[in-house]
Design a protein around this motif. Sequence first.
Motif, PDB file in Angstrom:
ATOM      1  N   PHE A 102      -5.487   4.201 -12.740  1.00 27.78           N
ATOM      2  CA  PHE A 102      -5.427   5.660 -12.811  1.00 27.78           C
ATOM      3  C   PHE A 102      -4.106   6.109 -13.419  1.00 27.78           C
ATOM      4  N   GLY A 103      -3.006   5.497 -12.993  1.00 29.78           N
ATOM      5  CA  GLY A 103      -1.699   5.846 -13.543  1.00 29.78           C
ATOM      6  C   GLY A 103      -1.567   5.469 -15.008  1.00 29.78           C
ATOM      7  N   SER A 104      -2.019   4.280 -15.353  1.00 31.84           N
ATOM      8  CA  SER A 104      -1.917   3.826 -16.746  1.00 31.84           C
ATOM      9  C   SER A 104      -2.806   4.640 -17.665  1.00 31.84           C
ATOM     10  N   ALA A 105      -4.044   4.884 -17.242  1.00 31.83           N
ATOM     11  CA  ALA A 105      -4.956   5.669 -18.076  1.00 31.83           C
ATOM     12  C   ALA A 105      -4.493   7.118 -18.181  1.00 31.83           C
ATOM     13  N   SER A 106      -3.965   7.653 -17.086  1.00 34.31           N
ATOM     14  CA  SER A 106      -3.463   9.031 -17.122  1.00 34.31           C
ATOM     15  C   SER A 106      -2.278   9.161 -18.067  1.00 34.31           C
ATOM     16  N   THR A 107      -1.322   8.260 -17.925  1.00 27.15           N
ATOM     17  CA  THR A 107      -0.156   8.327 -18.806  1.00 27.15           C
ATOM     18  C   THR A 107      -0.558   8.085 -20.246  1.00 27.15           C
ATOM     19  N   PHE A 108      -1.441   7.124 -20.476  1.00 28.10           N
ATOM     20  CA  PHE A 108      -1.927   6.847 -21.824  1.00 28.10           C
ATOM     21  C   PHE A 108      -2.537   8.106 -22.431  1.00 28.10           C
ATOM     22  N   GLY A 109      -3.433   8.742 -21.697  1.00 25.40           N
ATOM     23  CA  GLY A 109      -4.100   9.934 -22.208  1.00 25.40           C
ATOM     24  C   GLY A 109      -3.179  11.123 -22.366  1.00 25.40           C
ATOM     25  N   LEU A 110      -2.296  11.331 -21.379  1.00 20.43           N
ATOM     26  CA  LEU A 110      -1.388  12.477 -21.462  1.00 20.43           C
ATOM     27  C   LEU A 110      -0.392  12.338 -22.609  1.00 20.43           C
ATOM     28  N   VAL A 111       0.145  11.146 -22.785  1.00 18.87           N
ATOM     29  CA  VAL A 111       1.095  10.937 -23.888  1.00 18.87           C
ATOM     30  C   VAL A 111       0.373  11.041 -25.227  1.00 18.87           C
ATOM     31  N   LEU A 112      -0.835  10.503 -25.311  1.00 19.26           N
ATOM     32  CA  LEU A 112      -1.602  10.602 -26.546  1.00 19.26           C
ATOM     33  C   LEU A 112      -1.952  12.054 -26.841  1.00 19.26           C
ATOM     34  N   THR A 133       0.813  -1.207   0.000  1.00 21.67           N
ATOM     35  CA  THR A 133       0.000   0.000   0.000  1.00 21.67           C
ATOM     36  C   THR A 133       0.851   1.263   0.000  1.00 21.67           C
ATOM     37  N   VAL A 134       2.001   1.234   0.646  1.00 25.89           N
ATOM     38  CA  VAL A 134       2.879   2.406   0.664  1.00 25.89           C
ATOM     39  C   VAL A 134       3.344   2.739  -0.758  1.00 25.89           C
ATOM     40  N   GLY A 135       3.706   1.736  -1.520  1.00 25.85           N
ATOM     41  CA  GLY A 135       4.098   1.956  -2.910  1.00 25.85           C
ATOM     42  C   GLY A 135       2.953   2.514  -3.733  1.00 25.85           C
ATOM     43  N   ASP A 136       1.730   2.056  -3.469  1.00 24.34           N
ATOM     44  CA  ASP A 136       0.567   2.589  -4.184  1.00 24.34           C
ATOM     45  C   ASP A 136       0.325   4.053  -3.835  1.00 24.34           C
ATOM     46  N   ILE A 137       0.511   4.399  -2.570  1.00 24.25           N
ATOM     47  CA  ILE A 137       0.346   5.795  -2.151  1.00 24.25           C
ATOM     48  C   ILE A 137       1.411   6.672  -2.813  1.00 24.25           C
ATOM     49  N   VAL A 138       2.637   6.179  -2.889  1.00 28.94           N
ATOM     50  CA  VAL A 138       3.708   6.925  -3.570  1.00 28.94           C
ATOM     51  C   VAL A 138       3.368   7.097  -5.048  1.00 28.94           C
ATOM     52  N   ASN A 139       2.898   6.036  -5.700  1.00 33.04           N
ATOM     53  CA  ASN A 139       2.503   6.142  -7.104  1.00 33.04           C
ATOM     54  C   ASN A 139       1.378   7.155  -7.292  1.00 33.04           C
ATOM     55  N   LEU A 140       0.400   7.145  -6.394  1.00 31.68           N
ATOM     56  CA  LEU A 140      -0.707   8.087  -6.479  1.00 31.68           C
ATOM     57  C   LEU A 140      -0.203   9.521  -6.308  1.00 31.68           C
ATOM     58  N   CYS A 141       0.728   9.739  -5.384  1.00 32.73           N
ATOM     59  CA  CYS A 141       1.312  11.069  -5.188  1.00 32.73           C
ATOM     60  C   CYS A 141       2.086  11.516  -6.426  1.00 32.73           C
ATOM     61  N   VAL A 142       2.801  10.603  -7.060  1.00 30.26           N
ATOM     62  CA  VAL A 142       3.545  10.937  -8.284  1.00 30.26           C
ATOM     63  C   VAL A 142       2.578  11.361  -9.385  1.00 30.26           C
ATOM     64  N   ILE A 143       1.470  10.660  -9.506  1.00 27.02           N
ATOM     65  CA  ILE A 143       0.475  11.014 -10.529  1.00 27.02           C
ATOM     66  C   ILE A 143      -0.088  12.407 -10.268  1.00 27.02           C
ATOM     67  N   VAL A 144      -0.416  12.693  -9.012  1.00 30.17           N
ATOM     68  CA  VAL A 144      -0.956  14.007  -8.655  1.00 30.17           C
ATOM     69  C   VAL A 144       0.071  15.101  -8.948  1.00 30.17           C
ATOM     70  N   VAL A 145       1.326  14.856  -8.613  1.00 29.37           N
ATOM     71  CA  VAL A 145       2.388  15.836  -8.875  1.00 29.37           C
ATOM     72  C   VAL A 145       2.540  16.065 -10.381  1.00 29.37           C
ATOM     73  N   VAL A 146       2.440  15.011 -11.178  1.00 25.10           N
ATOM     74  CA  VAL A 146       2.542  15.161 -12.633  1.00 25.10           C
ATOM     75  C   VAL A 146       1.413  16.037 -13.162  1.00 25.10           C
ATOM     76  N   TYR A 147       0.197  15.823 -12.686  1.00 22.85           N
ATOM     77  CA  TYR A 147      -0.912  16.671 -13.128  1.00 22.85           C
ATOM     78  C   TYR A 147      -0.701  18.119 -12.699  1.00 22.85           C
ATOM     79  N   ILE A 148      -0.283  18.340 -11.459  1.00 20.13           N
ATOM     80  CA  ILE A 148      -0.058  19.707 -10.983  1.00 20.13           C
ATOM     81  C   ILE A 148       1.031  20.386 -11.801  1.00 20.13           C
ATOM     82  N   LEU A 149       2.144  19.684 -12.040  1.00 18.44           N
ATOM     83  CA  LEU A 149       3.212  20.266 -12.857  1.00 18.44           C
ATOM     84  C   LEU A 149       2.744  20.535 -14.279  1.00 18.44           C
ATOM     85  N   THR A 150       1.946  19.642 -14.825  1.00 19.55           N
ATOM     86  CA  THR A 150       1.412  19.844 -16.172  1.00 19.55           C
ATOM     87  C   THR A 150       0.570  21.106 -16.222  1.00 19.55           C
ATOM     88  N   TRP A 151      -0.273  21.310 -15.227  1.00 21.20           N
ATOM     89  CA  TRP A 151      -1.123  22.497 -15.236  1.00 21.20           C
ATOM     90  C   TRP A 151      -0.329  23.764 -14.973  1.00 21.20           C
TER      91      TRP A 151
END
Length: 174
Positions: free
Chosen positions: A156-166, A67-85
């Motif tokens: 969420f990570g896979s769909a986000s990366t898929f959509g963002l890269v596309l 679960t700790v790794g999942d929380i880290v992955n979720l935080c990375v996804i959120v940071v990527v969206y914030i940086l993107t915006w």
Amino acid sequence: MKTFLSWLIANIEVFTTVVLVVVFEVYVFTAGTAVVSADDRWMLAVGGAMGIVAAKTIVGGVPTKNTVGDIVNLCVIVVVYILTWVITSDDGEYHAFYAPSVSVLCVSLVVAAVVAIFTFRNFDEVVSRRMLYANSNASLFGIATMYTFNRFVATFGSASTFGLVLALMLVALK
């Protein structure tokens, strides 16, 4: 069909990576010479595929077993969206990427929620019968909850990366 969907959910990271690389390669080799010159086509094909795999791995795509790794992955996804915006809100050149990134976020959240609900409801399809008989209902509930959260974050990570890269491909390679 339920077995196929369970398999697809368990392998969502690989599936989205393969589909994204195939879409990218088809675009590179079918685009006109005005978009991609013939000399640069192979370099772009190899470098782009490696870049897609790296992006999918970095942006919440690191497989975890806890679960700790999942929380880290979720935080990375959120940071990527914030940086993107932050990057796309002020820059005129990349401002066209702002609206697609918000759309990708909404779609990714909906898809991840649907996958999480399906995973929790069909948890017995994923695990072996030996696990069902060896554990109590309370421990199975905990295992199902952790696995559901894992699949939510992975989807969420896979769909986000898929959509963002596309979206980035569509904006950058016009």
